[in-house]
Design an enzyme around this catalytic site. Structure first.
Site, PDB file in Angstrom:
ATOM      1  CE  LYS A  31     -42.698  23.389 -47.793  1.00  0.00           C
ATOM      2  NZ  LYS A  31     -42.475  22.586 -49.049  1.00  0.00           N
TER       3      LYS A  31
ATOM      4  N   GLY B 171     -53.566  23.858 -48.951  1.00  0.00           N
ATOM      5  CA  GLY B 171     -53.299  22.432 -49.056  1.00  0.00           C
ATOM      6  C   GLY B 171     -54.423  21.629 -48.437  1.00  0.00           C
ATOM      7  CB  SER B 172     -54.536  18.121 -47.337  1.00  0.00           C
ATOM      8  OG  SER B 172     -53.600  18.035 -46.273  1.00  0.00           O
ATOM      9  CB  THR B 173     -58.877  19.452 -44.421  1.00  0.00           C
ATOM     10  OG1 THR B 173     -59.627  20.225 -45.368  1.00  0.00           O
ATOM     11  CG2 THR B 173     -59.477  19.641 -43.045  1.00  0.00           C
ATOM     12  CD  GLU B 174     -53.674  13.824 -42.691  1.00  0.00           C
ATOM     13  OE1 GLU B 174     -53.095  13.017 -41.946  1.00  0.00           O
ATOM     14  OE2 GLU B 174     -53.897  13.600 -43.908  1.00  0.00           O
ATOM     15  CB  ILE B 175     -51.254  19.426 -44.116  1.00  0.00           C
ATOM     16  CG1 ILE B 175     -50.865  18.033 -44.599  1.00  0.00           C
ATOM     17  CG2 ILE B 175     -50.009  20.251 -43.833  1.00  0.00           C
ATOM     18  CD1 ILE B 175     -50.102  17.203 -43.582  1.00  0.00           C
ATOM     19  N   GLY B 176     -53.554  21.302 -42.821  1.00  0.00           N
ATOM     20  CA  GLY B 176     -53.971  22.612 -42.321  1.00  0.00           C
ATOM     21  C   GLY B 176     -54.281  22.584 -40.840  1.00  0.00           C
TER      22      GLY B 176
ATOM     23  CD  GLU C 193     -57.709  27.202 -51.067  1.00  0.00           C
ATOM     24  OE1 GLU C 193     -58.272  26.092 -50.937  1.00  0.00           O
ATOM     25  OE2 GLU C 193     -56.960  27.491 -51.998  1.00  0.00           O
TER      26      GLU C 193
ATOM     27  CB  CYS D 292     -58.950  23.411 -53.569  1.00  0.00           C
ATOM     28  SG  CYS D 292     -58.916  25.085 -54.230  1.00  0.00           S
TER      29      CYS D 292
ATOM     30  CD  GLU E 181     -59.714  17.969 -51.636  1.00  0.00           C
ATOM     31  OE1 GLU E 181     -59.846  18.993 -52.326  1.00  0.00           O
ATOM     32  OE2 GLU E 181     -59.085  17.958 -50.552  1.00  0.00           O
TER      33      GLU E 181
END
Length: 504
Positions: A201, A254-259, A276, A310, A408
């Protein structure tokens, strides 16, 4: 300091091949075929250089996602890919690389108008890098074996034991918008080498090259169902993939929040997870550097890809004896990095990817100013014809409590700070939730290795930045991720290890 050059930011005309591609009917690639969605929702494709809508792609429904997972599950369970002779799988993966290279100009243009990056940069970084990941991983297709132990004695008799490396199964792969083609290949290639099947995706902002890649994968001879590509939003299609019971592994960049959210959701079915995530990479400049070489180098570390990287060197720590010269040298690169339309052959930096990102970056710059930071260069948005441009920005007079130092930004913004003591700068560099990458600039090899050993980062560059090799593992410390991609570790992230013990 604002931009010093007047630039025409009008986007150039697209090539005939790109115009034809953009005019295609929005569809999904499932089970080796281009298929219509079960719904009728679409997502607009914007060219960041102009802000104009240039195409549309499908917003996949839950039914579409389920269909793609079912295709990947069937392809994995009947072993149509994993049981193919390794040399045949390797040959197909090299064919994908061949096709990427044969269509390099088209892919570079698509990446440019979708992301906003200069076409010239995409042509020398993104497209060759995409092919390189397939070529490197192709070599592992027939080499990822287990181990055989010498026969040994146990109370029940003599035993013979060995281990097997087996594919983990059906993989959901979710890639970001900053390097969409490169990231797609970085994830698909090890999955194929390991014998897995996958559903990719791409980011909802940048799906064009993933759809073109599907055509090349099909042309190369990958069996139906082995690679499926679905487009849509992360909070709908991506979430459905992460939670799907028939998905065995999730790989996300992607972002740490979504990870963190993905990691929690994947726990319900104990999926394998590779993440990552974000970074706020420090760049340490020692007093012995060559300013003429270092200033352009640390500028590239932050302004490359408009800072939407990143591993961007967004925190500069320069020794007090060279600080002024380093930041002055960086300021002299303003003309070189002045943002241009993505198809401008003179461009080295393009617009940001979207209006949302444009507002985010300018919001951080404004917050830095309010907190007391000084703007040495940039700090504003240049005039344009509707594009999402931000001038390369250097902020000084910052402190560790400022949001521009701790968070970031993901834009062309560097915060520059002085240091005097080596232990002090290592402590400051490590004072972050992130640990993805770092850089050190010095002529002293001993000092470079001492600093590198103390920096809490998955990758440390010395006298360079963002040099990525498919053969080297890439991953982060702390909240910058879980696991590794690239290299042998990146391959093994898509494999299970099975022990077999037999009584002789």
């Amino acid at each position: 300091m604002n931009e010093v050059t007047t630039i025409d930011r009008t986007q150039r005309e697209y090539s005939p091949a790109i115009k034809a591609f953009l005019a295609r009917k929005p569809q999904l690639f499932i089970n080796g075929e281009w298929v219509d969605s079960s719904g009728d929702a679409t997502i607009d494709v914007e060219d960041p250089s102009s802000g104009k809508v240039i195409s549309k792609f499908v917003e996949a429904t839950d039914k579409d996602i389920d269909r793609a997972v079912s295709a990947a599950r069937a392809a994995f369970d009947d072993r149509r890919w994993r049981d193919m002779p390794p040399i045949a799988r390797e040959r197909i993966m090299h064919k994908i690389a061949d096709l990427i290279e044969a269509n390099a100009d088209e892919l570079a243009e698509l990446e440019a108008i979708d992301v906003g990056k200069p076409k010239g940069m995409a042509a020398v970084v993104d497209v060759p890098g995409a092919a390189a990941h397939f070529r490197y991983m192709a070599g592992w297709a027939g080499k990822a074996g287990g181990e055989t132990l010498p026969p040994y004695s146990m109370p029940g008799g003599m035993m013979f034991a060995y281990t097997l490396k087996e594919p983990v199964g059906v993989c959901a792969q979710i890639v970001p918008w900053n390097f969409p083609l490169l990231m797609a290949c970085l994830k698909i290639a090890p999955a194929l080498a390991a014998g897995c099947t996958t559903i990719l995706k791409p980011a909802e902002q940048t799906s064009l090259t993933a759809l073109r890649l599907a055509e090349l994968i099909d042309e190369a001879g990958v069996p139906a169902g082995v690679v499926n590509i679905v487009t849509g939003y992360g909070h709908t299609g991506g979430d459905r993939l992460v939670k799907h019971p028939d998905v065995d592994k999730v790989a996300f960049t992607g972002s740490t929040e979504i990870g963190k959210l993905i990691n929690r959701n994947a726990t319900d079915t104990l999926k394998h997870v590779t993440l990552e995530l974000g970074g706020k990479s420090p760049v340490v400049v020692m007093p012995d550097v060559d300013i003429a070489e270092t200033a352009p180098g640390v500028s590239q570390a932050i302004f490359f890809n408009s800072g939407q990287v990143c591993v961007a060197g967004s925190r500069l720590y320069a020794h007090k004896s060279v600080f002024d010269k380093v930041v002055e040298g960086m300021a002299e690169t303003a003309n070189f990095w002045a943002p241009r339309a993505s198809l401008d052959p003179e461009g080295h930096m393009g617009p940001l990817v979207s209006k949302e990102q444009h507002e985010r970056v300018l919001g951080y710059i404004d917050a830095g100013k309010r907190d007391g930071a000084s703007v040495l260069m940039g700090g504003d948005s240049p005039s344009s014809n509707g594009g999402y441009y931000v001038n390369p920005t250097i902020l000084t007079d910052v402190n560790p409590q400022m949001s521009v130092v701790r968070e970031e930004i993901f834009g062309p913004v560097v915060v520059a700070q002085r240091f005097e003591d080596l232990d002090e700068v290592v402590k400051d560099a490590n004072d972050t939730q992130f640990g993805l990458a770092a850089g050190v600039w010095t002529k002293d090899a001993s000092a470079a290795h001492r600093i590198a050993s103390k920096l809490q980062a998955g990758t440390v560059w010395i006298n360079c930045h963002a040099m990525i090799d498919p053969a080297l593992p890439f991953g982060g410390y702390k909240e910058s991720g879980i696991g590794h991609e690239q290299g042998r570790l990146g391959l093994e992230a898509y494999m299970e290890t099975k022990s077999v013990i037999m009584k002789l």
